[in-house]
Each structure stands twice: as structure tokens, then as C-alpha cells.
Design a protein around this motif. Structure first.
Motif, mmCIF file in Angstrom:
data_model
loop_
_atom_site.group_PDB
_atom_site.id
_atom_site.type_symbol
_atom_site.label_atom_id
_atom_site.label_comp_id
_atom_site.label_asym_id
_atom_site.label_seq_id
_atom_site.Cartn_x
_atom_site.Cartn_y
_atom_site.Cartn_z
ATOM 1 N N ALA A 372 72.509 92.254 39.649
ATOM 2 C CA ALA A 372 72.449 91.032 40.453
ATOM 3 C C ALA A 372 72.519 89.802 39.553
ATOM 4 O O ALA A 372 73.268 88.849 39.831
ATOM 5 C CB ALA A 372 71.170 91.011 41.289
ATOM 6 N N GLY A 373 71.765 89.817 38.457
ATOM 7 C CA GLY A 373 71.811 88.690 37.525
ATOM 8 C C GLY A 373 73.144 88.549 36.831
ATOM 9 O O GLY A 373 73.628 87.432 36.610
ATOM 10 N N TRP A 374 73.768 89.677 36.502
ATOM 11 C CA TRP A 374 75.077 89.635 35.840
ATOM 12 C C TRP A 374 76.131 89.057 36.775
ATOM 13 O O TRP A 374 76.991 88.283 36.360
ATOM 14 C CB TRP A 374 75.452 91.034 35.387
ATOM 15 N N TYR A 375 76.082 89.413 38.048
ATOM 16 C CA TYR A 375 77.038 88.859 39.013
ATOM 17 C C TYR A 375 76.846 87.351 39.153
ATOM 18 O O TYR A 375 77.826 86.603 39.268
ATOM 19 C CB TYR A 375 76.877 89.529 40.382
ATOM 20 N N VAL A 376 75.593 86.916 39.148
ATOM 21 C CA VAL A 376 75.338 85.478 39.221
ATOM 22 C C VAL A 376 75.958 84.774 38.019
ATOM 23 O O VAL A 376 76.613 83.730 38.146
ATOM 24 C CB VAL A 376 73.817 85.195 39.285
ATOM 25 N N THR A 377 75.787 85.352 36.844
ATOM 26 C CA THR A 377 76.330 84.758 35.623
ATOM 27 C C THR A 377 77.848 84.693 35.651
ATOM 28 O O THR A 377 78.448 83.651 35.354
ATOM 29 C CB THR A 377 75.877 85.571 34.395
ATOM 30 N N GLU A 378 78.489 85.807 36.001
ATOM 31 C CA GLU A 378 79.947 85.885 35.905
ATOM 32 C C GLU A 378 80.655 85.189 37.063
ATOM 33 O O GLU A 378 81.629 84.462 36.855
ATOM 34 C CB GLU A 378 80.376 87.351 35.814
ATOM 35 N N ILE A 379 80.183 85.407 38.272
ATOM 36 C CA ILE A 379 80.807 84.726 39.414
ATOM 37 C C ILE A 379 80.534 83.230 39.339
ATOM 38 O O ILE A 379 81.366 82.416 39.742
ATOM 39 C CB ILE A 379 80.280 85.312 40.745
ATOM 40 N N GLY A 380 79.393 82.867 38.781
ATOM 41 C CA GLY A 380 79.038 81.452 38.672
ATOM 42 C C GLY A 380 79.941 80.662 37.751
ATOM 43 O O GLY A 380 79.919 79.430 37.772
ATOM 44 N N ARG A 381 80.718 81.355 36.909
ATOM 45 C CA ARG A 381 81.643 80.662 36.012
ATOM 46 C C ARG A 381 82.970 80.334 36.704
ATOM 47 O O ARG A 381 83.757 79.538 36.207
ATOM 48 C CB ARG A 381 81.907 81.555 34.791
ATOM 49 N N GLN A 382 83.238 80.969 37.812
ATOM 50 C CA GLN A 382 84.516 80.772 38.500
ATOM 51 C C GLN A 382 84.680 79.322 38.960
ATOM 52 O O GLN A 382 83.692 78.661 39.265
ATOM 53 C CB GLN A 382 84.607 81.741 39.694
ATOM 54 N N PRO A 383 85.927 78.824 38.987
ATOM 55 C CA PRO A 383 87.211 79.518 38.812
ATOM 56 C C PRO A 383 87.660 79.645 37.362
ATOM 57 O O PRO A 383 88.836 79.870 37.103
ATOM 58 C CB PRO A 383 88.175 78.624 39.589
ATOM 59 N N TRP A 384 86.731 79.510 36.407
ATOM 60 C CA TRP A 384 87.077 79.557 34.998
ATOM 61 C C TRP A 384 86.790 80.931 34.417
ATOM 62 O O TRP A 384 85.762 81.533 34.716
ATOM 63 C CB TRP A 384 86.276 78.513 34.211
ATOM 64 N N LEU A 385 87.696 81.409 33.567
ATOM 65 C CA LEU A 385 87.423 82.587 32.767
ATOM 66 C C LEU A 385 86.703 82.175 31.488
ATOM 67 O O LEU A 385 85.715 82.786 31.086
ATOM 68 C CB LEU A 385 88.729 83.322 32.426
ATOM 69 N N VAL A 386 87.191 81.117 30.852
ATOM 70 C CA VAL A 386 86.484 80.453 29.765
ATOM 71 C C VAL A 386 86.272 79.026 30.229
ATOM 72 O O VAL A 386 87.234 78.279 30.434
ATOM 73 C CB VAL A 386 87.277 80.483 28.442
ATOM 74 N N HIS A 387 85.027 78.647 30.419
ATOM 75 C CA HIS A 387 84.692 77.417 31.118
ATOM 76 C C HIS A 387 85.371 76.189 30.490
ATOM 77 O O HIS A 387 85.188 75.887 29.306
ATOM 78 C CB HIS A 387 83.178 77.212 31.103
ATOM 79 N N GLY A 388 86.157 75.499 31.296
ATOM 80 C CA GLY A 388 86.835 74.284 30.864
ATOM 81 C C GLY A 388 88.069 74.503 30.007
ATOM 82 O O GLY A 388 88.750 73.542 29.646
ATOM 83 N N ILE A 389 88.374 75.773 29.676
ATOM 84 C CA ILE A 389 89.510 76.065 28.796
ATOM 85 C C ILE A 389 90.573 76.889 29.497
ATOM 86 O O ILE A 389 91.762 76.563 29.454
ATOM 87 C CB ILE A 389 89.029 76.814 27.528
ATOM 88 N N LEU A 390 90.174 77.962 30.141
ATOM 89 C CA LEU A 390 91.126 78.908 30.727
ATOM 90 C C LEU A 390 90.665 79.314 32.114
ATOM 91 O O LEU A 390 89.570 79.855 32.286
ATOM 92 C CB LEU A 390 91.244 80.147 29.827
ATOM 93 N N ARG A 391 91.523 79.044 33.112
ATOM 94 C CA ARG A 391 91.221 79.461 34.475
ATOM 95 C C ARG A 391 91.510 80.954 34.643
ATOM 96 O O ARG A 391 92.416 81.498 34.025
ATOM 97 C CB ARG A 391 92.042 78.663 35.485
ATOM 98 N N THR A 392 90.742 81.582 35.483
ATOM 99 C CA THR A 392 90.915 83.012 35.721
ATOM 100 C C THR A 392 92.320 83.327 36.210
ATOM 101 O O THR A 392 92.946 84.290 35.753
ATOM 102 C CB THR A 392 89.883 83.500 36.752
ATOM 103 N N ALA A 393 92.838 82.510 37.109
ATOM 104 C CA ALA A 393 94.174 82.753 37.663
ATOM 105 C C ALA A 393 95.255 82.663 36.600
ATOM 106 O O ALA A 393 96.289 83.335 36.699
ATOM 107 C CB ALA A 393 94.454 81.759 38.789
ATOM 108 N N ASP A 394 95.033 81.857 35.564
ATOM 109 C CA ASP A 394 96.046 81.681 34.523
ATOM 110 C C ASP A 394 96.048 82.812 33.502
ATOM 111 O O ASP A 394 96.970 82.910 32.687
ATOM 112 C CB ASP A 394 95.819 80.353 33.791
ATOM 113 N N ALA A 395 95.014 83.649 33.513
ATOM 114 C CA ALA A 395 94.921 84.732 32.531
ATOM 115 C C ALA A 395 95.412 86.064 33.076
ATOM 116 O O ALA A 395 95.688 86.992 32.309
ATOM 117 C CB ALA A 395 93.478 84.882 32.058
ATOM 118 N N ALA A 396 95.527 86.186 34.395
ATOM 119 C CA ALA A 396 95.869 87.469 35.006
ATOM 120 C C ALA A 396 97.349 87.776 34.858
ATOM 121 O O ALA A 396 98.197 86.882 34.855
ATOM 122 C CB ALA A 396 95.473 87.479 36.480
#
Length: 456
Positions: A372-396
């Protein structure tokens, strides 16, 4: 690089989530269990009480099985970087690659080198060497967590780099490794591992007691588990608060989603229950404590929390809102259960049956809270894969959805079978250990005994 469709992106995210969710279950146990094994060994050497060594012998089998599954499940993680997420390494590979390599060079090699001595060396090497091997394996598991959490924390709060032609280049490795969120994230995760391991030890030991296994090693393992949990859970609550304050500073949108704050406001309530509605951007059926969220996050009852509507991008609200509350709820159950068991254990020798059964029910509670905590951490970063640098959609990767769907179905089926088999094997080992000596398997090295008792 061609852009992935929304369907492919979602399938790729689900597949990665499935793989990391299954994999993380096992390191959370081995990281803590190896230190618990070291404690058993040190108590044996200090007191000469053979029951401490009996506890070590039992739990080292479970450690070996868990370690093996952790290694195997971790292999699939690396493949996805190339097949599903090529944009990740193309953009931040100069930083992610070395950090992953450091984990292998400093942690995995250390574990692999001394694991054989730990599992098979007793009786072949001195007690001091065997104890040292256990210590070094424990250090290796924790070092592995350090490097993985360093990379993950950098993805949450990236520092120490510069962008050149859309590619991240390291400038200051000290800032990269010890980025702003690492101290809180690493400590929080290691404590989560400690709680996962302690409740596993307590739960399996309680199961053995319910089946009539009255060996001194069982009682020692049970008390070790509940006392360790009772010590760690208040520390975890304190560190969790610090982690939340760090996230509020560096990732305010994540915290706003966790608290369900849509409008920027002062004196925001702490919501105990609500149904976040992203369509209307409000909470339905909200029930909360006035001003408590502001007080916790700003230490001021009238402190201001920026609402989700004021962010250009924000993560999905419902998964964070409920994931956080599941984590906290399980943590409070851990607190109540461990403190009560520790207190009653001081007053009477035998725990009441109902509490022993509760400990069995809580055997895998650490998994629930960690996921539950891991999902909060990872989903909470969206829409970024690397916050402020790389969007998740741009890496797929833009690949046919059928390819991901087919492999995802295979992964989920395999993981379900392995997870059921793992849990079944743990309780099978516990039942075998409590059987009369005439029905027990002969003494063999730890790994052979694990395989034999699993029915493989």
C-alpha cells in the motif's frame, strides 16, 4: 521514438507494477530476517542455549527459500527497461545505470559470496566465521536496499544532474545518491522490512504453538518477533511523519492527493473517510477531523495546503487516498497487536489463544502495508517517471498491445502459483518442525531441507 498509445502505456504500467509488487515481497522479508538470524546466532554464542540455535536452524531455511525467490523474481525487472521502457535508460541511463551497477558490485556480490557459508558452512567453518558470514549477508541485503532506494528516491527528488540535449548527465554524485528524500525513504523502507520480518516470525511461531509445538525455540522466536515489532512500529510512525513532511516540501501534489485536498485552504481537515470524485473534483461522503491535516503537515492548525486544482498535473487521487489509509490502518493494527502481545508476555507465560490466532492472521500484514505504501509512493509521482525530467508516457515503447497483454497474463499466472506455493511451503515447514522427531526429515544442509520440505 514513436509514442505509445494510451492502452499500451497502461498495460506496460500494469506489467511493471505486477513485477515489482511480486518481487518486493521477498526482499522485505530477507532484509529483516537476516538480521533476526544474526540476533539468534549471537544469543546462542552469548548464552550457550541450544534453543537459540534451533531457532536459527529453522528460520535459515525460510530465509534460503525467500532469498531464492527474490533473486529469481528480480531478474524480470531488468528486461522491462529494454522491452517496455526504452526511454528511461535513453534519458537517465547515465545515472540509473551506475546506481544499479553499484548495487550488484557492493551488495549482491557480498550476499552471494557469503550466503553459501551461512547456509552450508556450520560445522565446516568455525562458529566465529559462520557468525561473520551471517553478518555480511545481512549487511549485503541492507546495502542492496540502499542503492535501489537511492535510485528510486532520485527519481522522486532528482538533484545533482544537468540536462544536455534531453539527456541527464551526472554533475555531483553525492547529491545524486544522497538526494533530499533518500534519508526518509530509506529509513521508512528498512523499518517496513523490519516490521514485515518480525510479524512473519511472530505469525509462523504462533502457528506452531497453536499446533502444540512447545519447543523453547518457538517461544523465543515468538517473543523476538512481537518485541521487535513493538519497538519498531512507534519509530516507523515518527519516521513516516518526517517522510510526509519531506514529501509535502518536494512533492506537494502527491500530499494533496493523499489528503484529498482539492481547493487550496487553511485549516484543512484530516479525512478519515471519503470517496474522491475526480469528475467533480470534490470528495463525496467526507468525514474528517477539522484542521488536523494542516496541523500535521505544517505544525499549524491554520496552515495552508495547496489544493489539487492549483497544479497543472497531479496524480490520480483515489489510489493515493485509499492506499495511504490502508497503510496507516494496518500499521495501527500492528501497533495494537505487538504492544498487547509484549505486555501480556511480561505478565504471563502463555499468550491467550485469541491473541495467538490474531498473530497468525497478521503473519503477512507487513506485505499489505508495504505494498500500500509503495503504491502511494509510485503512483504519487505520476504523470512523471522521473519527477520534472521524464514523463511516463514519453518513456514507454510503442509496441503491439497484444505482446504486453500476453506476457502480462503469463506473469500474473506464474506469480499467483508461486505465491500460493511459497505461503503453503512456509506453513508446511512449520508443521514439519513441530512433528515428532520420528516423522521429521533427517538433518541436511539448509537449502536441501527447504527443497525437500516444499515437496519439490
Amino acid at each position: 521514438m514513436p509514442e505509445a498509445t494510451e492502452g499500451v502505456l497502461m498495460l506496460a504500467r500494469i506489467q511493471f507494477a505486477a513485477n515489482i509488487s511480486f518481487h518486493i515481497l521477498f526482499p522485505t522479508i530477507t532484509i529483516a530476517l537476516c538480521w533476526i538470524l544474526l540476533f539468534f546466532k549471537l544469543r546462542y554464542r552469548a548464552t550457550g542455549d541450544a534453543s537459540w540455535m534451533d531457532a536459527y536452524t529453522f528460520w535459515v531455511k525460510i530465509f534460503a527459500l525467500t532469498f531464492a525467490l527474490g533473486v529469481v523474481s528480480g531478474i524480470t525487472m531488468s528486461f522491462q527497461f529494454g522491452t517496455n521502457w526504452p526511454g528511461f535508460m535513453e534519458t537517465v541511463g547515465n545515472i540509473a545505470g551506475p546506481l544499479l551497477a553499484y548495487e550488484v558490485l557492493t551488495a549482491f556480490f557480498l550476499e552471494a559470496t557469503f550466503l553459501g557459508i551461512m547456509l552450508f558452512g556450520r560445522g565446516r567453518v568455525s562458529e566465529r566465521t559462520h557468525t561473520l558470514a551471517t553478518l555480511l549477508v545481512a549487511v549485503g541485503t541492507s546495502l542492496s536496499a540502499f542503492w535501489i532506494l537511492s535510485l528510486n528516491s532520485w527519481m522522486q527528488t532528482p538533484t545533482g544532474h544537468e540536462m544536455i540535449d534531453g539527456v541527464a548527465h551526472p554533475v555531483d554524485w553525492w547529491q545524486i545518491i544522497f538526494n533530499p528524500s533518500l534519508p526518509y525513504r530509506l529509513t521508512h523502507m528498512l523499518l517496513a522490512c523490519g516490521l514485515t520480518g518480525s510479524f512473519l516470525v511472530a505469525g509462523i511461531s504462533a502457528y506452531r504453538k497453536l499446533r502444540g509445538d512447545q519447543k523453547p525455540a518457538v517461544e523465543k522466536s515468538l517473543r523476538t518477533g512481537v518485541v521487535l515489532a513493538a519497538i519498531l512500529i512507534p519509530i516507523q510512525i515518527f519516521v513516516g511523519d518526517l517522510h510526509g513532511l519531506n514529501s509535502f516540501k518536494y512533492q506537494p501534489a502527491k500530499v494533496a492527493a493523499i489528503e484529498g485536498v482539492w481547493e487550496t485552504q487553511r485549516g484543512a481537515p484530516l479525512l478519515l473517510f471519503a470517496l474522491p470524485n475526480e469528475t467533480t473534483e470534490q470528495n463525496d461522503y467526507a468525514l474528517g477531523v477539522p484542521k488536523l491535516a494542516s496541523f500535521i503537515l505544517t505544525h499549524d492548525a491554520d496552515g495552508e495546503i495547496t489544493g489539487l486544482k492549483d497544479f497543472a498535473d497531479h496524480p490520480p487521487v483515489a489510489p493515493l487516498f485509499w492506499g495511504f489509509r490502508i497503510m496507516v490502518g494496518v500499521g495501527l493494527l500492528m501497533l495494537a497487536c505487538s504492544w498487547l502481545a509484549t505486555w501480556l508476555g511480561r505478565k504471563r507465560r502463555e499468550l491467550p489463544v485469541w491473541l495467538t490466532r490474531a498473530l497468525v492472521a497478521m503473519t503477512f500484514s507487513g506485505w499489505v502495508a508495504t505494498l500500500a505504501g509503495w503504491y502511494v509512493t509510485e503512483i504519487g509521482r505520476q504523470p512523471w517517471l522521473v519527477h520534472g525530467i521524464l514523463r511516463t508516457a514519453d518513456a514507454a515503447a510503442a509496441i503491439p498491445p497484444s505482446n504486453i497483454g500476453f506476457t502480462l497474463a503469463l506473469y500474473l499466472s506464474l506469480y499467483a502459483v508461486l505465491l500460493v506455493a511459497y505461503v503453503h511451503t512456509l506453513f508446511l515447514i512449520a508443521r514439519k518442525a513441530g512433528a515428532p522427531e520420528s516423522q521429521q526429515a533427517p538433518t541436511t544442509p539448509a537449502m536441501e531441507l527447504t527443497v525437500k520440505e516444499s515437496g519439490a
